[in-house]
Design a protein around this motif. Structure first.
Motif, short mmCIF file in Angstrom:
data_model
loop_
_atom_site.label_atom_id
_atom_site.label_comp_id
_atom_site.label_asym_id
_atom_site.label_seq_id
_atom_site.Cartn_x
_atom_site.Cartn_y
_atom_site.Cartn_z
N ASP A 40 26.69 80.40 22.02
CA ASP A 40 26.44 80.04 20.64
C ASP A 40 26.25 78.53 20.52
OD1 ASP A 40 29.41 79.15 19.20
OD2 ASP A 40 29.39 80.00 21.21
N PRO A 41 25.72 78.04 19.39
CA PRO A 41 25.45 76.60 19.24
C PRO A 41 26.69 75.71 19.39
CG PRO A 41 24.34 77.84 17.52
CD PRO A 41 25.20 78.82 18.26
N ILE A 42 27.85 76.21 18.99
CA ILE A 42 29.07 75.41 19.13
C ILE A 42 29.40 75.21 20.61
CG2 ILE A 42 31.55 75.35 18.68
CD1 ILE A 42 30.91 76.78 16.02
N ALA A 43 29.29 76.26 21.39
CA ALA A 43 29.58 76.15 22.83
C ALA A 43 28.56 75.24 23.51
CB ALA A 43 29.57 77.53 23.46
N ARG A 44 27.31 75.32 23.09
CA ARG A 44 26.28 74.44 23.66
C ARG A 44 26.57 72.99 23.33
NH1 ARG A 44 20.90 77.72 21.87
NH2 ARG A 44 21.48 79.67 22.85
N THR A 45 26.99 72.74 22.09
CA THR A 45 27.30 71.37 21.69
C THR A 45 28.52 70.85 22.43
OG1 THR A 45 26.39 71.83 19.51
CG2 THR A 45 27.76 69.88 19.71
N ARG A 46 29.50 71.70 22.67
CA ARG A 46 30.69 71.28 23.43
C ARG A 46 30.31 70.82 24.84
NH1 ARG A 46 34.65 75.90 21.34
NH2 ARG A 46 35.45 74.78 19.55
N LYS A 47 29.27 71.42 25.41
CA LYS A 47 28.84 71.00 26.75
C LYS A 47 28.27 69.59 26.74
CE LYS A 47 27.91 75.29 29.04
NZ LYS A 47 27.77 75.21 30.46
N LEU A 48 27.88 69.10 25.57
CA LEU A 48 27.32 67.75 25.47
C LEU A 48 28.40 66.68 25.31
CD1 LEU A 48 24.39 68.41 22.99
CD2 LEU A 48 24.25 68.15 25.45
N LEU A 49 29.62 67.07 24.97
CA LEU A 49 30.68 66.11 24.71
C LEU A 49 30.88 65.15 25.87
CD1 LEU A 49 33.40 68.24 22.92
CD2 LEU A 49 31.99 66.45 21.93
N PHE A 50 31.01 63.87 25.53
CA PHE A 50 31.32 62.79 26.46
C PHE A 50 30.22 62.53 27.49
CE2 PHE A 50 35.37 64.87 25.25
CZ PHE A 50 35.74 63.94 24.31
N ARG A 51 29.04 63.09 27.28
CA ARG A 51 27.90 62.78 28.16
C ARG A 51 27.16 61.59 27.58
NH1 ARG A 51 25.20 67.74 31.06
NH2 ARG A 51 27.02 69.05 31.28
N GLN A 52 26.49 60.86 28.47
CA GLN A 52 25.70 59.74 27.99
C GLN A 52 24.47 60.24 27.26
OE1 GLN A 52 24.67 56.78 30.92
NE2 GLN A 52 26.20 55.47 29.98
N MET A 53 24.24 59.68 26.07
CA MET A 53 23.12 60.09 25.24
C MET A 53 22.33 58.85 24.86
SD MET A 53 23.19 62.25 21.66
CE MET A 53 23.58 63.82 22.43
N LEU A 54 21.01 58.95 24.95
CA LEU A 54 20.11 57.88 24.54
C LEU A 54 19.40 58.34 23.28
CD1 LEU A 54 18.79 55.12 25.27
CD2 LEU A 54 17.00 56.46 26.40
N VAL A 55 19.60 57.59 22.19
CA VAL A 55 19.03 57.96 20.89
C VAL A 55 18.10 56.84 20.43
CG1 VAL A 55 19.55 58.57 18.50
CG2 VAL A 55 21.12 59.25 20.31
N GLY A 56 16.87 57.22 20.08
CA GLY A 56 15.91 56.27 19.54
C GLY A 56 15.83 56.41 18.04
N ILE A 57 15.63 55.28 17.35
CA ILE A 57 15.50 55.33 15.89
C ILE A 57 14.16 54.73 15.47
CG2 ILE A 57 17.98 55.34 15.52
CD1 ILE A 57 17.80 52.42 14.67
N LYS A 58 13.83 54.90 14.19
CA LYS A 58 12.50 54.57 13.66
C LYS A 58 12.09 53.12 13.83
CE LYS A 58 12.40 58.24 10.24
NZ LYS A 58 12.40 58.56 8.81
N ASP A 59 13.02 52.19 13.80
CA ASP A 59 12.65 50.78 13.89
C ASP A 59 12.45 50.30 15.33
OD1 ASP A 59 15.23 50.52 14.84
OD2 ASP A 59 15.93 49.24 13.21
N GLY A 60 12.51 51.22 16.30
CA GLY A 60 12.23 50.87 17.69
C GLY A 60 13.45 50.59 18.54
#
Length: 112
Positions: free
Chosen positions: A22-42
């Motif tokens: 389920d989506p909650i279990a999938r999201t739990r797998k992402l916890l504490f992993r490095q994430m790169l997020v881009g935003i609109k201003d570059g």
């Protein structure tokens, strides 16, 4: 935007054995992993994924901000440490998560 984040989070979190989670279990797998997020201003933010809310806002901890600066400068990007930040879903343009080679290969597999 929210759907884009859910799709990217779902695609990264799904593994060969986890495709039925389920989506909650999938999201739990992402916890504490490095994430790169881009935003609109570059700008880009690299940090450890802490949580996401119903609206799709992401909280990263131990975050470093990367932004482009003038071309005349010797360094094309500037970075600064921010700590814990909230990235609104309305600002987000991209979202990538580090994962192992096995997880990357499982994303390439065709579903039967």
């Amino acid at each position: 935007m929210e759907q884009e984040a859910e799709r990217s989070a779902t695609s990264v979190a799904s593994t060969s054995e986890g495709s039925g989670l389920d989506p909650i279990a999938r999201t739990r797998k992402l916890l504490f992993r490095q994430m790169l997020v881009g935003i609109k201003d570059g700008r880009f933010f690299l940090g450890n994924f802490h949580c996401i809310d119903k609206q799709g806002n992401i909280i990263l901890q131990d975050t470093v901000e990367y932004r482009s600066i003038r071309r005349s400068s010797p360094s094309p990007t500037e970075q600064r440490c921010l700590g814990m930040i909230l990235i609104p879903s309305s600002c987000r343009t991209s979202c990538h998560v580090d994962c192992s080679i096995e997880e990357q290969l499982s994303l390439v597999k065709l579903k039967e």
